[in-house]
Structure formats: structure tokens, C-alpha cells
Design a protein around this motif. Sequence first.
Motif, PDB file in Angstrom:
ATOM      1  N   GLU A   1     -16.348 -16.603  20.395  1.00 43.11           N
ATOM      2  CA  GLU A   1     -16.022 -16.702  21.809  1.00 43.11           C
ATOM      3  C   GLU A   1     -15.346 -18.045  22.056  1.00 43.11           C
ATOM      4  N   ALA A   2     -14.197 -18.025  22.732  1.00 44.07           N
ATOM      5  CA  ALA A   2     -13.524 -19.279  23.092  1.00 44.07           C
ATOM      6  C   ALA A   2     -14.283 -19.929  24.244  1.00 44.07           C
ATOM      7  N   THR A   3     -14.424 -21.250  24.165  1.00 44.03           N
ATOM      8  CA  THR A   3     -15.145 -21.992  25.190  1.00 44.03           C
ATOM      9  C   THR A   3     -14.670 -23.442  25.177  1.00 44.03           C
ATOM     10  N   THR A   4     -15.214 -24.256  26.039  1.00 39.87           N
ATOM     11  CA  THR A   4     -15.045 -25.707  25.962  1.00 39.87           C
ATOM     12  C   THR A   4     -16.436 -26.311  25.906  1.00 39.87           C
ATOM     13  N   LEU A   5     -16.516 -27.474  25.266  1.00 38.93           N
ATOM     14  CA  LEU A   5     -17.823 -28.105  25.105  1.00 38.93           C
ATOM     15  C   LEU A   5     -17.680 -29.610  25.041  1.00 38.93           C
ATOM     16  N   THR A   6     -18.810 -30.301  25.060  1.00 35.80           N
ATOM     17  CA  THR A   6     -18.841 -31.738  24.844  1.00 35.80           C
ATOM     18  C   THR A   6     -19.107 -31.957  23.366  1.00 35.80           C
ATOM     19  N   HIS A   7     -18.232 -32.715  22.730  1.00 38.47           N
ATOM     20  CA  HIS A   7     -18.308 -32.941  21.284  1.00 38.47           C
ATOM     21  C   HIS A   7     -18.555 -34.424  21.036  1.00 38.47           C
ATOM     22  N   GLU A   8     -19.462 -34.726  20.115  1.00 35.02           N
ATOM     23  CA  GLU A   8     -19.737 -36.123  19.792  1.00 35.02           C
ATOM     24  C   GLU A   8     -19.285 -36.418  18.366  1.00 35.02           C
ATOM     25  N   VAL A   9     -18.781 -37.638  18.192  1.00 32.28           N
ATOM     26  CA  VAL A   9     -18.319 -38.100  16.887  1.00 32.28           C
ATOM     27  C   VAL A   9     -18.957 -39.454  16.635  1.00 32.28           C
ATOM     28  N   LYS A  10     -19.566 -39.631  15.466  1.00 35.29           N
ATOM     29  CA  LYS A  10     -20.135 -40.926  15.104  1.00 35.29           C
ATOM     30  C   LYS A  10     -19.276 -41.521  14.007  1.00 35.29           C
ATOM     31  N   ARG A  11     -18.811 -42.738  14.239  1.00 31.23           N
ATOM     32  CA  ARG A  11     -18.020 -43.487  13.253  1.00 31.23           C
ATOM     33  C   ARG A  11     -18.674 -44.854  13.095  1.00 31.23           C
ATOM     34  N   GLY A  12     -19.297 -45.066  11.964  1.00 29.25           N
ATOM     35  CA  GLY A  12     -20.005 -46.330  11.752  1.00 29.25           C
ATOM     36  C   GLY A  12     -21.126 -46.457  12.772  1.00 29.25           C
ATOM     37  N   THR A  13     -21.102 -47.539  13.537  1.00 28.75           N
ATOM     38  CA  THR A  13     -22.132 -47.749  14.565  1.00 28.75           C
ATOM     39  C   THR A  13     -21.673 -47.286  15.943  1.00 28.75           C
ATOM     40  N   HIS A  14     -20.501 -46.681  16.028  1.00 24.88           N
ATOM     41  CA  HIS A  14     -19.960 -46.234  17.312  1.00 24.88           C
ATOM     42  C   HIS A  14     -20.141 -44.733  17.507  1.00 24.88           C
ATOM     43  N   MET A  15     -20.430 -44.348  18.732  1.00 27.99           N
ATOM     44  CA  MET A  15     -20.554 -42.945  19.109  1.00 27.99           C
ATOM     45  C   MET A  15     -19.503 -42.661  20.170  1.00 27.99           C
ATOM     46  N   TYR A  16     -18.750 -41.580  19.989  1.00 24.22           N
ATOM     47  CA  TYR A  16     -17.706 -41.188  20.930  1.00 24.22           C
ATOM     48  C   TYR A  16     -18.034 -39.806  21.476  1.00 24.22           C
ATOM     49  N   LEU A  17     -17.892 -39.633  22.779  1.00 23.06           N
ATOM     50  CA  LEU A  17     -18.108 -38.337  23.421  1.00 23.06           C
ATOM     51  C   LEU A  17     -16.787 -37.820  23.975  1.00 23.06           C
ATOM     52  N   PHE A  18     -16.526 -36.555  23.743  1.00 21.32           N
ATOM     53  CA  PHE A  18     -15.326 -35.895  24.236  1.00 21.32           C
ATOM     54  C   PHE A  18     -15.744 -34.699  25.066  1.00 21.32           C
ATOM     55  N   GLN A  19     -15.312 -34.669  26.312  1.00 21.01           N
ATOM     56  CA  GLN A  19     -15.648 -33.560  27.204  1.00 21.01           C
ATOM     57  C   GLN A  19     -14.516 -32.551  27.241  1.00 21.01           C
ATOM     58  N   HIS A  20     -14.865 -31.307  27.509  1.00 21.07           N
ATOM     59  CA  HIS A  20     -13.903 -30.215  27.692  1.00 21.07           C
ATOM     60  C   HIS A  20     -13.082 -29.953  26.428  1.00 21.07           C
ATOM     61  N   VAL A  21     -13.720 -30.050  25.269  1.00 24.31           N
ATOM     62  CA  VAL A  21     -13.050 -29.813  23.983  1.00 24.31           C
ATOM     63  C   VAL A  21     -12.962 -28.307  23.744  1.00 24.31           C
ATOM     64  N   PRO A  22     -11.752 -27.781  23.486  1.00 19.97           N
ATOM     65  CA  PRO A  22     -11.640 -26.356  23.189  1.00 19.97           C
ATOM     66  C   PRO A  22     -12.291 -26.061  21.837  1.00 19.97           C
ATOM     67  N   ALA A  23     -13.084 -24.992  21.808  1.00 15.26           N
ATOM     68  CA  ALA A  23     -13.804 -24.622  20.593  1.00 15.26           C
ATOM     69  C   ALA A  23     -14.078 -23.125  20.611  1.00 15.26           C
ATOM     70  N   GLN A  24     -14.649 -22.651  19.520  1.00 15.21           N
ATOM     71  CA  GLN A  24     -15.108 -21.270  19.445  1.00 15.21           C
ATOM     72  C   GLN A  24     -16.558 -21.301  18.998  1.00 15.21           C
ATOM     73  N   VAL A  25     -17.371 -20.435  19.588  1.00 13.09           N
ATOM     74  CA  VAL A  25     -18.793 -20.368  19.265  1.00 13.09           C
ATOM     75  C   VAL A  25     -19.117 -18.941  18.857  1.00 13.09           C
ATOM     76  N   CYS A  26     -19.862 -18.801  17.757  1.00  8.58           N
ATOM     77  CA  CYS A  26     -20.263 -17.477  17.291  1.00  8.58           C
ATOM     78  C   CYS A  26     -21.316 -16.913  18.238  1.00  8.58           C
ATOM     79  N   THR A  27     -21.119 -15.665  18.658  1.00  4.85           N
ATOM     80  CA  THR A  27     -22.070 -15.029  19.572  1.00  4.85           C
ATOM     81  C   THR A  27     -23.367 -14.653  18.865  1.00  4.85           C
TER      82      THR A  27
END
Length: 87
Positions: free
Chosen positions: A18-44
Motif C-alpha cells: 500500500e502506498a503511504t507517507t510516513l515519518t522516517h528516522e535516520v541515525k548517522r553517528g550521534t545525530h538523529m534526523y527525522l523526515f516527515q511525509h516520506v513516500p513509502a509502501q507498507v505491506c498489508t
Amino acid sequence: MTTKSHNQLCAVCGGELEATTLTHEVKRGTHMYLFQHVPAQVCTACREIWIDEEVLQVIDRLIASGVPGQTVETPVYDFLRAGAPAH
């Protein structure tokens, strides 16, 4: 927002994606990044999340040279130091 994807099946379980948008987090070293409204697909069926390579490349570019829309302070808890029982 979610919409059914046509002819795309989950590589993990074979369920429908299913196509959707979500909040995605990325950790790089000691930094955390949040991305809102990321296009993604989720298995039903198994709820596995799939993000296209092109979207991940945009995320990498934003981390390298983008300007965040906002910055938030995030509390960090150490589970073991808090005296919580280890399992």
C-alpha cells in the motif's frame, strides 16, 4: 494517506503493498534526523516498510546540504542505567 499499489508484492511475505507517507528516522553517528511525509509502501500483511532508492537518495542529499524545517530537542534514556531489568 494510503492507496493500494498495483501488482506490487512484498518481498518478505508476498503480501500486497500500500502506498503511504510516513515519518522516517535516520541515525548517522550521534545525530538523529527525522523526515516527515516520506513516500513509502507498507505491506498489508506483515507491515514491512519499503522506501524507494530514489527517495533514500533525496534523504541523503537533505542530510548533507538541506535546511531543516524545524529542529527539536529529543530526550535520550539509557534503559540499563535507569535500573530497568534486562531481559
